[in-house]
Design a protein around this motif. Structure first.
Motif, mmCIF file in Angstrom:
data_model
loop_
_atom_site.group_PDB
_atom_site.id
_atom_site.type_symbol
_atom_site.label_atom_id
_atom_site.label_comp_id
_atom_site.label_asym_id
_atom_site.label_seq_id
_atom_site.Cartn_x
_atom_site.Cartn_y
_atom_site.Cartn_z
ATOM 1 N N PRO A 101 -2.577 64.526 8.527
ATOM 2 C CA PRO A 101 -3.361 63.832 7.486
ATOM 3 C C PRO A 101 -3.261 64.484 6.107
ATOM 4 C CG PRO A 101 -4.818 65.004 9.006
ATOM 5 C CD PRO A 101 -3.438 65.077 9.591
ATOM 6 N N LYS A 102 -2.992 65.791 6.083
ATOM 7 C CA LYS A 102 -2.925 66.482 4.781
ATOM 8 C C LYS A 102 -1.485 66.780 4.354
ATOM 9 C CE LYS A 102 -7.254 68.806 5.987
ATOM 10 N NZ LYS A 102 -7.790 70.082 6.471
ATOM 11 N N GLY A 103 -0.510 66.346 5.162
ATOM 12 C CA GLY A 103 0.893 66.593 4.816
ATOM 13 C C GLY A 103 1.315 68.053 4.965
ATOM 14 N N LEU A 104 0.498 68.837 5.713
ATOM 15 C CA LEU A 104 0.784 70.277 5.814
ATOM 16 C C LEU A 104 1.993 70.565 6.696
ATOM 17 C CD1 LEU A 104 -2.853 71.695 6.146
ATOM 18 C CD2 LEU A 104 -1.400 71.643 4.118
ATOM 19 N N TYR A 105 2.119 69.829 7.812
ATOM 20 C CA TYR A 105 3.279 70.055 8.692
ATOM 21 C C TYR A 105 4.566 69.745 7.942
ATOM 22 C CZ TYR A 105 0.376 70.781 12.819
ATOM 23 O OH TYR A 105 -0.516 71.296 13.728
ATOM 24 N N ASP A 106 4.527 68.669 7.193
ATOM 25 C CA ASP A 106 5.695 68.273 6.406
ATOM 26 C C ASP A 106 6.102 69.413 5.466
ATOM 27 O OD1 ASP A 106 7.515 66.283 5.921
ATOM 28 O OD2 ASP A 106 6.485 65.620 4.094
ATOM 29 N N ARG A 107 5.100 69.972 4.761
ATOM 30 C CA ARG A 107 5.392 71.054 3.818
ATOM 31 C C ARG A 107 5.809 72.324 4.550
ATOM 32 N NH1 ARG A 107 0.000 70.560 0.853
ATOM 33 N NH2 ARG A 107 0.446 72.561 -0.092
ATOM 34 N N ALA A 108 5.230 72.562 5.727
ATOM 35 C CA ALA A 108 5.625 73.753 6.505
ATOM 36 C C ALA A 108 7.064 73.618 6.989
ATOM 37 C CB ALA A 108 4.679 73.935 7.684
ATOM 38 N N ARG A 109 7.451 72.417 7.429
ATOM 39 C CA ARG A 109 8.819 72.191 7.927
ATOM 40 C C ARG A 109 9.853 72.423 6.829
ATOM 41 N NH1 ARG A 109 9.650 72.455 13.324
ATOM 42 N NH2 ARG A 109 8.261 71.097 14.466
ATOM 43 N N THR A 110 9.486 72.096 5.599
ATOM 44 C CA THR A 110 10.456 72.292 4.511
ATOM 45 C C THR A 110 10.348 73.694 3.907
ATOM 46 O OG1 THR A 110 8.898 71.282 2.958
ATOM 47 C CG2 THR A 110 10.587 69.839 3.883
ATOM 48 N N GLY A 111 9.486 74.541 4.509
ATOM 49 C CA GLY A 111 9.393 75.938 4.074
ATOM 50 C C GLY A 111 8.445 76.165 2.913
#
Ligand SMILES: Nc1ncnc2c1ncn2[C@@H]1O[C@H](COP(=O)(O)OS(=O)(=O)O)[C@@H](OP(=O)(O)O)[C@H]1O
Ligand SMILES: Nc1ncnc2c1ncn2[C@@H]1O[C@H](COP(=O)(O)OP(=O)(O)O)[C@@H](O)[C@H]1O
Length: 158
Positions: A101-111
């Motif tokens: 919901p906060k887009g955190l996994y997305d940002r974590a995956r891209t480092g």
């Protein structure tokens, strides 16, 4: 789930409080990051606050990731084994990532976010939780009802 439990207990005439890791990190723990040492200090402070609240008669839901077993054992010691219940939210990573919901996994995956639990930092699965909940399989209503049942059983046994 923690906030819904708080509402349900309120309806039963019981006073409880949610200590939400994400919120506490904006104020009480705003000086801490996500290194293993900082997570330990985060959990230590929250456990001490929870213990004070317990002394004041409140039921506390500590909604923290708390990814290391040693830190959870420290919390158990601070709060006292008879008061501490470890609930494992075991929702699979792919379900959490699908929600994001906060887009955190997305940002974590891209480092963009380092040391992110489940992606670039570990999560040590509890060995003997009082209860495990997979929110990918249970609705909010089902999960909260099951947790209330466990709480009532434990309260009856205490
Ligand atoms: N690197 C990294 N790893 C894990 N989590 C991160 C990180 N950076 C920020 N966040 C956000 O911080 C929230 C988790 O904080 P906690 O205090 O529960 O973490 S811990 O118990 O100290 O491990 C968690 O909040 P929720 O989204 O509410 O779960 C995350 O959004
Ligand atoms: N029991 C549940 N059943 C279905 N979805 C849930 C449940 N609990 C949380 N969710 C969903 O998971 C996502 C993350 O929930 P949230 O409460 O923000 O978790 P956290 O604060 O632990 O990151 C949200 O999209 C929320 O709607």
């Amino acid at each position: 789930m923690a906030y819904e439990l708080e509402h349900r207990l309120h309806d039963l005439g019981l006073v409880s409080f949610v200590l939400d890791g994400d919120n506490l990190r904006h104020k009480l723990n705003s000086d801490l990051g996500f290194s293993p040492c900082d997570r330990t200090e985060n959990i230590r402070r929250v456990a001490e606050v929870a213990s004070l609240m317990n002394d004041a008669g409140l039921i506390v839901f500590a909604a923290l990731i708390s990814p290391y077993r040693a830190d959870r054992e420290m919390a158990r010691t601070i709060i006292g084994p008879s008061r501490f219940l470890e609930v494992h939210v075991c929702t699979p990573l792919h379900v959490c990532e699908g929600r994001d919901p906060k887009g955190l996994y997305d940002r974590a995956r891209t480092g963009l976010i380092p040391q992110f639990t489940g992606i670039s930092a570990p999560y040590e699965t509890p060995l003997n939780p009082v209860f495990s909940i997979d929110t990918g399989r249970l609705s909010l209503e089902e999960a909260v009802t099951q947790m209330l049942d466990v709480l009532q059983l434990k309260a009856g046994a205490a």
